[in-house]
Structures are given as C-alpha cells and as structure tokens.
Write an enzyme that holds these catalytic residues in place. Structure first.
Site, PDB file in Angstrom:
ATOM      1  N   SER A 102       0.763  -0.985   0.037  1.00  0.00           N
ATOM      2  CA  SER A 102      -0.146   0.101   0.070  1.00  0.00           C
ATOM      3  C   SER A 102       0.781   1.455   0.098  1.00  0.00           C
ATOM      4  O   SER A 102       1.625   1.420  -0.955  1.00  0.00           O
ATOM      5  CB  SER A 102      -1.042  -0.129   1.231  1.00  0.00           C
ATOM      6  OG  SER A 102      -2.048   0.690   1.006  1.00  0.00           O
ATOM      7  N   ASP A 203     -10.032  -5.369  -4.175  1.00  0.00           N
ATOM      8  CA  ASP A 203      -9.349  -4.453  -2.819  1.00  0.00           C
ATOM      9  C   ASP A 203     -10.426  -3.413  -2.687  1.00  0.00           C
ATOM     10  O   ASP A 203     -10.656  -2.780  -3.523  1.00  0.00           O
ATOM     11  CB  ASP A 203      -8.114  -4.015  -3.682  1.00  0.00           C
ATOM     12  CG  ASP A 203      -7.290  -2.914  -2.874  1.00  0.00           C
ATOM     13  OD1 ASP A 203      -7.808  -2.479  -1.849  1.00  0.00           O
ATOM     14  OD2 ASP A 203      -6.248  -2.823  -3.000  1.00  0.00           O
ATOM     15  N   HIS A 231      -6.911  -6.229   0.424  1.00  0.00           N
ATOM     16  CA  HIS A 231      -5.947  -5.424   0.262  1.00  0.00           C
ATOM     17  C   HIS A 231      -4.586  -5.859   0.942  1.00  0.00           C
ATOM     18  O   HIS A 231      -3.534  -5.739   0.382  1.00  0.00           O
ATOM     19  CB  HIS A 231      -6.490  -4.014   0.901  1.00  0.00           C
ATOM     20  CG  HIS A 231      -5.344  -2.721   0.611  1.00  0.00           C
ATOM     21  ND1 HIS A 231      -5.050  -2.196  -0.339  1.00  0.00           N
ATOM     22  CD2 HIS A 231      -4.572  -2.325   1.739  1.00  0.00           C
ATOM     23  CE1 HIS A 231      -4.352  -1.386  -0.289  1.00  0.00           C
ATOM     24  NE2 HIS A 231      -3.848  -1.438   0.993  1.00  0.00           N
TER      25      HIS A 231
END
Length: 256
Positions: A102, A203, A231
């Site tokens: 991320s 996600d 995610h």
C-alpha cells in the site's frame, strides 16, 4: 515496545551461507502501509530471512501508537524512516531490494527513484500512489474541520487476519500522504530497477489506478493478479504465493 510485539520493527541479519552467491550479501527493506504496522509484513520478512537475506521492517513514525499521534506526522517522517533503514542496509549489504504494501509501495518507489543505482529490484503489493475517489478533493478543507474518519482496516479475506492498524484515519496525515503520492507519480520514470507488482482483484481500499500508472510509466514493471485476497494480501490467502514468487523474482533480478 517489546520486540516480540507484532507492531514492533523487524530486523534480521543476513546469513550469507544460505544465499545463491555467498560472496554477495543481499538486504531487503519491507515497508508497511498507512495506519498499519510491521505485523502485516512480519511473516514475509521471516520467510526472506530464512533464505539468507538481511531484512528490515521499520515501524513508520506515528504508527503502532495512536491515530492522534499519527496526525502529528507526515510523508517526510515516513520517508525519512525508510531512507534511514535503506542507508543501514546499503552499508551492510552488497545488494538491496525494496518492497512495500500500500503506502509502503509508494515509499519503495520513492527510494527506487532517488537511488536508481543502488536499488536492485522493487516488489509492490497493492501499492498506493493514486486514487480516483472524488471525496478526497475535500480533504484540504476537511482536515481542519475534523481530525479523523472511520478507517477501512483489516481488509483481509482470510478469517482471523489482523494487521494491527488503527480504527480511525487521521486526516492531516492522510493529506500529507496524498502530497507524497504526487511526488512519486512525478518521478516514476526515474525508477530503473525491475518491479514486480502483486494486485488483488478484490481490493476495498485502493482502486486499480495506482497499478495502471505504474505499469504505464515504469518500463520494467510486471503485474501478478491475486484472486483470493483483499488489500492486506501479505497476510491473506495469497500470502504464500507472494512470498515464494517474490523470492524467485529477487533471485532472478539480483543473482543472489
């Protein structure tokens, strides 16, 4: 904070006798994501350490404490932490690979753009450098009106998964991250190392635009789709595939 805590930084020295080339020591820097913690990276770090690599997973400033404290930190602090970890790895290893989940992916790309001759390869898991969410356009004003909003945490398909993140999203910190993203997008063409991207088809935190920008502007980027994770894929159902495929990618890219 105890080093046994899941949110504590992780560090493991390389074991050169286990690497493909014992004369070339390889270090790997793994960065967790926004409002997350090293808990999301620890199993991956341990997997790579068992293969003889020196591994560091720094705890980013403002993380692992409270969202209120995180609101006093920003992109420069988080970038500074990974830059310091990278410098340590570079001093002790012949080859360094950077990776991130991320926002950690954005930080990894920042390092690769800033150190094109010293980053040998990049691994990204659901990297964030962009969002098509129009609500974020209000953030420059909203961050002064309210300190936080509910977080989308633990976006994990596998039952029982826990990244030990915050239940609130600190808005001043979020605005700072978006500013960092703009810098990363502007410098994508400076990334010269081969890049492996893992993207979850489902996600609930990030839309596909980040990966689309990376593949458009980074010539050496390839994408692997994950069909059984959300995610936080580094501790989700596809985690074993990420660990094994990334280890093979690192070996192929570096010869170590």
């Amino acid at each position: 904070m105890s080093q046994n805590s899941p949110t504590a930084p992780f560090s493991a020295a390389a074991r050169p006798e286990l690497t493909a080339d014992p004369q070339r020591r390889l270090g790997v820097l793994l960065s967790h994501g926004f409002t997350g913690s090293p808990a999301s990276m620890r199993p991956w770090a341990e997997y790579l350490a068992e293969r003889g690599y020196g591994v560091e997973v720094p705890l980013l400033p403002g993380h692992g404490t409270s969202w209120q404290e995180m609101n006093t930190t920003g992109w420069a602090d988080w970038h500074g932490a990974v830059e310091a970890a990278f410098t340590r790895l570079r001093a002790d290893h012949d080859v360094v690979v950077v990776a991130g989940l991320s926002m950690g992916g954005a930080l990894a790309l920042r390092l690769a753009a800033d150190h094109p001759d010293d980053v040998a390869a990049v691994v990204l898991v659901n990297p964030g450098i962009n969002s098509t969410n129009k609500q974020l356009l209000a953030l420059p004003v909203l961050k002064w009106l309210m300190p936080s909003m509910p977080a989308i945490g633990n976006d994990i398909k596998k039952p029982g998964g826990d990244e030990h993140g915050y239940e609130r999203t600190p808005l001043k910190a979020l605005a700072s991250m978006l500013g960092g993203w703009r810098q990363v997008r502007a410098d994508l063409a400076k990334v010269k190392a081969p890049v492996q991207v893992f993207r979850s088809v489902d996600d609930h935190v990030l839309d596909p635009s980040s990966v689309e920008l990376i593949t458009r502007h980074v010539p050496n980027a390839s994408v692997t789709l994950l069909h059984d994770s959300f995610h936080v894929a580094t501790i989700d159902n596809d985690a074993p595939r990420i660990y094994a495929d990334s280890a093979e990618f690192i070996r192929s890219a570096t010869g170590v």
